[in-house]
Design an enzyme around this catalytic site. Structure first.
Site, PDB file in Angstrom:
ATOM      1  N   LYS A   1       0.875  -1.147   0.435  1.00 21.50           N
ATOM      2  CA  LYS A   1      -0.200  -0.061  -0.523  1.00 21.50           C
ATOM      3  C   LYS A   1       0.869   1.049   0.353  1.00 21.50           C
ATOM      4  O   LYS A   1       0.693   1.884   1.297  1.00 21.50           O
ATOM      5  CB  LYS A   1      -1.094   0.391   1.292  1.00 21.50           C
ATOM      6  CG  LYS A   1      -2.507  -1.393   1.334  1.00 21.50           C
ATOM      7  CD  LYS A   1      -2.970  -0.868   2.514  1.00 21.50           C
ATOM      8  CE  LYS A   1      -4.150  -2.186   2.495  1.00 21.50           C
ATOM      9  NZ  LYS A   1      -2.629  -3.061   3.009  1.00 21.50           N
ATOM     10  N   PHE A   2       2.177   1.805  -1.445  1.00 23.63           N
ATOM     11  CA  PHE A   2       2.597   2.623  -1.192  1.00 23.63           C
ATOM     12  C   PHE A   2       1.807   4.112  -1.868  1.00 23.63           C
ATOM     13  O   PHE A   2       1.087   3.800  -1.931  1.00 23.63           O
ATOM     14  CB  PHE A   2       3.665   2.642  -1.844  1.00 23.63           C
ATOM     15  CG  PHE A   2       4.377   1.391  -2.278  1.00 23.63           C
ATOM     16  CD1 PHE A   2       5.276   0.984  -1.665  1.00 23.63           C
ATOM     17  CD2 PHE A   2       3.781   0.554  -3.106  1.00 23.63           C
ATOM     18  CE1 PHE A   2       6.081  -0.368  -1.525  1.00 23.63           C
ATOM     19  CE2 PHE A   2       5.000  -0.876  -3.330  1.00 23.63           C
ATOM     20  CZ  PHE A   2       5.600  -1.003  -2.304  1.00 23.63           C
TER      21      PHE A   2
ATOM     22  N   THR B   1       9.167   8.828  -5.524  1.00 22.88           N
ATOM     23  CA  THR B   1       9.493   7.603  -3.915  1.00 22.88           C
ATOM     24  C   THR B   1       8.166   6.307  -4.750  1.00 22.88           C
ATOM     25  O   THR B   1       8.792   5.307  -4.813  1.00 22.88           O
ATOM     26  CB  THR B   1       9.182   8.084  -2.939  1.00 22.88           C
ATOM     27  OG1 THR B   1       9.800   9.120  -2.504  1.00 22.88           O
ATOM     28  CG2 THR B   1       9.087   6.670  -1.369  1.00 22.88           C
TER      29      THR B   1
ATOM     30  N   THR C   1     -11.537  -2.244   4.653  1.00 23.13           N
ATOM     31  CA  THR C   1     -12.900  -1.860   4.529  1.00 23.13           C
ATOM     32  C   THR C   1     -12.937  -1.821   6.680  1.00 23.13           C
ATOM     33  O   THR C   1     -13.972  -1.904   6.175  1.00 23.13           O
ATOM     34  CB  THR C   1     -12.347  -3.882   4.553  1.00 23.13           C
ATOM     35  OG1 THR C   1     -11.391  -4.906   5.534  1.00 23.13           O
ATOM     36  CG2 THR C   1     -12.789  -3.495   3.022  1.00 23.13           C
TER      37      THR C   1
ATOM     38  N   ARG D   1     -15.477 -13.950   4.015  1.00 23.34           N
ATOM     39  CA  ARG D   1     -15.102 -15.293   5.076  1.00 23.34           C
ATOM     40  C   ARG D   1     -16.457 -16.001   4.679  1.00 23.34           C
ATOM     41  O   ARG D   1     -17.233 -16.458   4.523  1.00 23.34           O
ATOM     42  CB  ARG D   1     -15.974 -14.656   6.700  1.00 23.34           C
ATOM     43  CG  ARG D   1     -14.889 -13.802   7.345  1.00 23.34           C
ATOM     44  CD  ARG D   1     -13.462 -13.871   7.485  1.00 23.34           C
ATOM     45  NE  ARG D   1     -13.165 -13.050   9.149  1.00 23.34           N
ATOM     46  CZ  ARG D   1     -11.752 -12.814   8.172  1.00 23.34           C
ATOM     47  NH1 ARG D   1     -11.228 -13.048   6.033  1.00 23.34           N
ATOM     48  NH2 ARG D   1     -11.389 -12.041   8.667  1.00 23.34           N
TER      49      ARG D   1
ATOM     50  N   GLN E   1     -12.526  -7.215  10.882  1.00 23.49           N
ATOM     51  CA  GLN E   1     -13.808  -6.222   9.452  1.00 23.49           C
ATOM     52  C   GLN E   1     -15.312  -6.532   9.528  1.00 23.49           C
ATOM     53  O   GLN E   1     -15.825  -7.105   9.614  1.00 23.49           O
ATOM     54  CB  GLN E   1     -12.895  -7.873   8.005  1.00 23.49           C
ATOM     55  CG  GLN E   1     -12.421  -8.578   8.138  1.00 23.49           C
ATOM     56  CD  GLN E   1     -11.332  -7.557   7.133  1.00 23.49           C
ATOM     57  OE1 GLN E   1     -11.552  -5.877   6.131  1.00 23.49           O
ATOM     58  NE2 GLN E   1      -9.742  -7.428   7.139  1.00 23.49           N
TER      59      GLN E   1
ATOM     60  N   GLY F   1      -7.396 -14.873   4.917  1.00 26.15           N
ATOM     61  CA  GLY F   1      -7.160 -15.386   5.664  1.00 26.15           C
ATOM     62  C   GLY F   1      -6.782 -16.689   6.524  1.00 26.15           C
ATOM     63  O   GLY F   1      -6.631 -17.540   6.647  1.00 26.15           O
ATOM     64  N   ARG F   2      -7.219 -16.241   7.677  1.00 28.43           N
ATOM     65  CA  ARG F   2      -7.213 -16.646   8.817  1.00 28.43           C
ATOM     66  C   ARG F   2      -8.271 -18.227   8.710  1.00 28.43           C
ATOM     67  O   ARG F   2      -8.031 -19.296   9.125  1.00 28.43           O
ATOM     68  CB  ARG F   2      -7.759 -16.253  10.015  1.00 28.43           C
ATOM     69  CG  ARG F   2      -6.912 -14.771  10.528  1.00 28.43           C
ATOM     70  CD  ARG F   2      -7.355 -14.147  11.629  1.00 28.43           C
ATOM     71  NE  ARG F   2      -7.839 -13.415  11.101  1.00 28.43           N
ATOM     72  CZ  ARG F   2      -7.817 -12.359  11.357  1.00 28.43           C
ATOM     73  NH1 ARG F   2      -8.010 -12.096  12.895  1.00 28.43           N
ATOM     74  NH2 ARG F   2      -8.960 -10.306  11.615  1.00 28.43           N
TER      75      ARG F   2
END
Length: 231
Positions: A62-63, A69, A120, A181, A190, A210-211
């Protein structure tokens, strides 16, 4: 359906534990996502370790900085050979255009470049506290339009926003959705969530999960079950 829409979000402070999990997954069924914590801890070597195992990688850093830069940062990501990387759309049009231009020399080998709209975890009230006095969904649309204007490949958005964003920005503009999910999973931190089939039906192209996979007793079985639910 997009090929391999599942992006498994890795969240480990121990590299060996991360690699043990990765070794249980199938690169034909998913891609992987590494964020700020793991990249800060383990650096480019982790990216190489993941690539050696046959996985595509979304480097989720997430630049958000001045255009020059950010251009150098996405160039560094391209040099690592990542499949996707991202910037904050709130960095502005010039920043996003500089990032996109920096990837032109890589041609077809360039990573996909997407932008983050509204996290989110952010509610309308959270946005008001930072001076944004419009609903989250309205702000998402504004930032997504700006991202398309900069000719990036897509945005990160909640699944609830996917249907309208697809109609607004076109089928080729990719939507990457966290907050996914499977039925029965804890929603965690979330605020805006959907199940995997619901998210794809709504117009999402890639699902960040993810989890429900990484914390499962059998991660491969969890991945296979989600994959099967999408077929």
């Amino acid at each position: 359906m997009t090929t391999k829409p599942i992006l498994v979000a890795l969240d480990y402070d121990n590299k060996n534990h991360a690699l043990q999990l990765i070794d249980q997954l199938d690169p034909n069924m998913c891609r992987l996502k590494v964020g700020k914590e793991m990249f800060t801890l383990f650096g480019p070597q982790l990216v190489k370790d993941i690539h050696e195992r046959g996985f595509d990688l979304f480097l989720d850093l997430k630049f958000h900085d001045i255009p020059n830069t950010v251009a150098k940062a996405v160039t560094a990501a391209a040099e690592l050979g990542v499949w996707m990387t991202n910037v904050h759309a709130s960095g502005g049009l010039a920043m996003m255009e500089a990032a996109k231009k920096a990837l032109q020399p890589y041609g077809k080998e360039a990573p996909m470049l997407i932008a983050v709209t509204v996290l989110t975890s952010m509610s309308d009230e959270d946005l008001k506290l930072i001076g944004i006095d419009v609903p989250a969904f309205e702000h998402v649309q504004r930032l997504a339009k700006l991202t398309k204007q900069a000719e990036l490949d897509g945005v990160v958005c909640s699944a609830q926003e996917a249907s309208i964003l697809k109609s607004l920005l076109g089928q080729d503009f990719k939507l990457i959705t966290p907050g996914i999910r499977p039925v029965g999973s804890d929603v965690g931190d979330q605020h805006r969530v959907m199940t995997p089939p619901e998210a794809l039906a709504a117009g999402a192209d890639y699902l960040v999960i993810g989890r429900p996979i990484t914390k499962a007793t059998d991660p491969l079985a969890a991945l296979q079950a989600i994959h099967q639910s999408l077929v």
